[in-house]
Write a protein that holds these residues in place. Sequence first.
Motif, mmCIF file in Angstrom:
data_model
loop_
_atom_site.group_PDB
_atom_site.id
_atom_site.type_symbol
_atom_site.label_atom_id
_atom_site.label_comp_id
_atom_site.label_asym_id
_atom_site.label_seq_id
_atom_site.Cartn_x
_atom_site.Cartn_y
_atom_site.Cartn_z
ATOM 1 N N UNK A 110 -14.618 -0.608 59.098
ATOM 2 C CA UNK A 110 -13.532 0.100 58.425
ATOM 3 C C UNK A 110 -13.682 0.020 56.911
ATOM 4 N N UNK A 111 -14.166 -1.109 56.404
ATOM 5 C CA UNK A 111 -14.354 -1.241 54.959
ATOM 6 C C UNK A 111 -15.460 -0.317 54.455
ATOM 7 N N UNK A 112 -16.534 -0.186 55.222
ATOM 8 C CA UNK A 112 -17.656 0.638 54.786
ATOM 9 C C UNK A 112 -17.422 2.120 55.047
ATOM 10 N N UNK A 113 -16.647 2.426 56.083
ATOM 11 C CA UNK A 113 -16.422 3.832 56.470
ATOM 12 C C UNK A 113 -14.923 4.089 56.563
ATOM 13 N N UNK A 114 -14.230 3.806 55.470
ATOM 14 C CA UNK A 114 -12.770 3.857 55.471
ATOM 15 C C UNK A 114 -12.252 5.236 55.860
ATOM 16 N N UNK A 115 -12.790 6.282 55.257
ATOM 17 C CA UNK A 115 -12.266 7.625 55.510
ATOM 18 C C UNK A 115 -12.683 8.147 56.886
ATOM 19 N N UNK A 116 -13.817 7.698 57.376
ATOM 20 C CA UNK A 116 -14.256 8.141 58.705
ATOM 21 C C UNK A 116 -13.430 7.499 59.815
ATOM 22 N N UNK A 117 -12.961 6.265 59.582
ATOM 23 C CA UNK A 117 -12.312 5.510 60.650
ATOM 24 C C UNK A 117 -10.812 5.292 60.427
#
Length: 660
Positions: A166-173
């Motif tokens: 979630x930290x690395x792919x905040x907008x995706x997840x």
Amino acid sequence: MRAAADRWPGIAGAALLLAGLALCLHNAPALPGIGTLVDGWLHPATAPYTVTATLYGWLPRLAVALLAGAALGAAGAVLQQVLRNPIASPLTLGVAGGAQLALSVGTLLVPAGLGALAEPVAVLGAGAALGLTVALAWRGGLEPLTLVLAGLVVSLYAGALNAALLLFFEYDLQGLLLWGGGALAQHGWGEVAFLAPRIALGLAGLVLLVRPLTLLSLGDEGVRALGLSLQRLRLLCLAVAVYLTACVVSAVGVIGFVGLAGPALARLCGARTFAQRLLGATLLGAGLLWLADQVVQPLDARLPGLLPTGAFTAVLGAPLLLWLLHRQRLPATPRTGAAPVAASARPGRRIAGLASAAAVAGLIAVAVVQTPLGWRWDIPWQVTELAPWRLPRVLGAASAGLLLALAGVLLQRLTRNPMASPEVLGISGGALAGVVALALALPAASTPALMAAGTAGGLVTVTLLLALGRRGGYAPEQLLLVGIAMKALFDGGLGMVLASGSLQWSRALDWVSGSTYGVSLPGALATLAVALLLLPVCLALHRWLDLLALGGEQAAARGLAVRRGRLVLLMLAALLTAAATLVVGPLSFVGLMAPHLASLLGLRRARDQLAGAAAIGVALMVAADWLGRQALAPYELPAGLTASLLGGLYFMWLLHRREG
């Protein structure tokens, strides 16, 4: 008197049913007649709003709640029967967390095509999580406490991996985070059409397996004497339970504690045979989730953002688990494991060596960096120039590591259990709950105020641990399971905050992951001052720890006021945990690893173990912060999250080694 006690579950159930019906009618739109509904179904383009809201919002939500609750209740009954564990459930065994992690990975790998693959992906993740949980506890004969601890660490590890993604792919997840909280809001009959045939298939399979599952009550030898393959039967039944859980998670997200509450209430209502418990758990699971969703709907309409039903059921279900633990004493687990390590003849040298290792870790953290051109060792003037940015993070991580290590030593010696730590006992979660609650109420709250709130949250957790553990004589097993329930309660509340759409949700996520990015030099120095102040206090209480490690009776015989000593030490552990939680969040496992590593090095006496664990804690957390900053540069992984990913593996190894 006995007859009255036997009647009250039925009376309570009837009252809850009436309350649910009243809420259901209150939440429903102005219900039109059957003819109007049929006409709206046939001609949706011309249907009035109330008819559309009823047909495509209220009725599908009601159906999904009943289907998901029934599936989770049945899955919980099967897991408890197969594993002979009254507190086994899809949530406590890591099944739901594994399914959610698999869906997060699938969303990133196949963002456009996950819809068709959601079911097999969730089944794969849930099966892998349950398989890992059972494997960790297999050598111990699937003993209840060990199984729950294994499920806890698998669930925590899946959650840590999910947080990293979630930290690395905040907008995706971000959408997956909101959905993963267990939101039952519907905009059509798609989820009902997905769930109904799959749950019907799973329940039909369980009906066929009722007789073999009933025979499991005879014990392993009894089942083998009847010619049944015990291993195949268990795997088949577990596969059905995992399939039901994965279908629910893939459709509506993680729903907490329904799989625990349904079978428990079925037993409470008088179900004796497995067939009765399966039927009762299925019906009660459906009713519980339906009732919880009816409570959520009016709250959701009045609160900003989204209130997920799944997170709300976790908040309601944790007190149920606490009550079940209060009613039932689990058998004590003997303190087994590897042969004890002989005490070091020269502990001072080993402590000095550990302190030197911590100093080297700090030097590397401020001087060694990864650049686009490769690794670089900064010369002194470069270190001095960049110190305002690097030094606060290193000091904050070191202080938090020292605090958690001290708290871990206190808790492990108090419970006489090497598996105890601030994270496992829920004290870190309580401290974080206090911090987040104050931050939401007063966004401009100062660091001392946040520390005070965190300490208060930790002390509330400690108070509940003391109150609920008293009946079991503060047995290590009871305290550990109470801590698990407390952590589930705080996680449910935090899940509602994260899914609420509050402006503070990203700040809360930073605390959960344990990022040192925003640590200022004054804040780091304040945390260091607290650590250096509490270290001599802990060392001064070493005699209490040595005596309590012998057991309450032995300590009392040697003149220690056991209750007062336990209270003081638990309050000190709460303060240590709260101060560390402000910097590295509620998950790190340093409180578990540092005391155990110190013990393995021969530092057996309390004073030596405290000093050695403090040095190890500093080294571990500083190394975790440095690895998080450098391993994936230019991206960063928070120190608390890095430590939890490494510590989770250590916890699994320790649990497997202990049961061997």
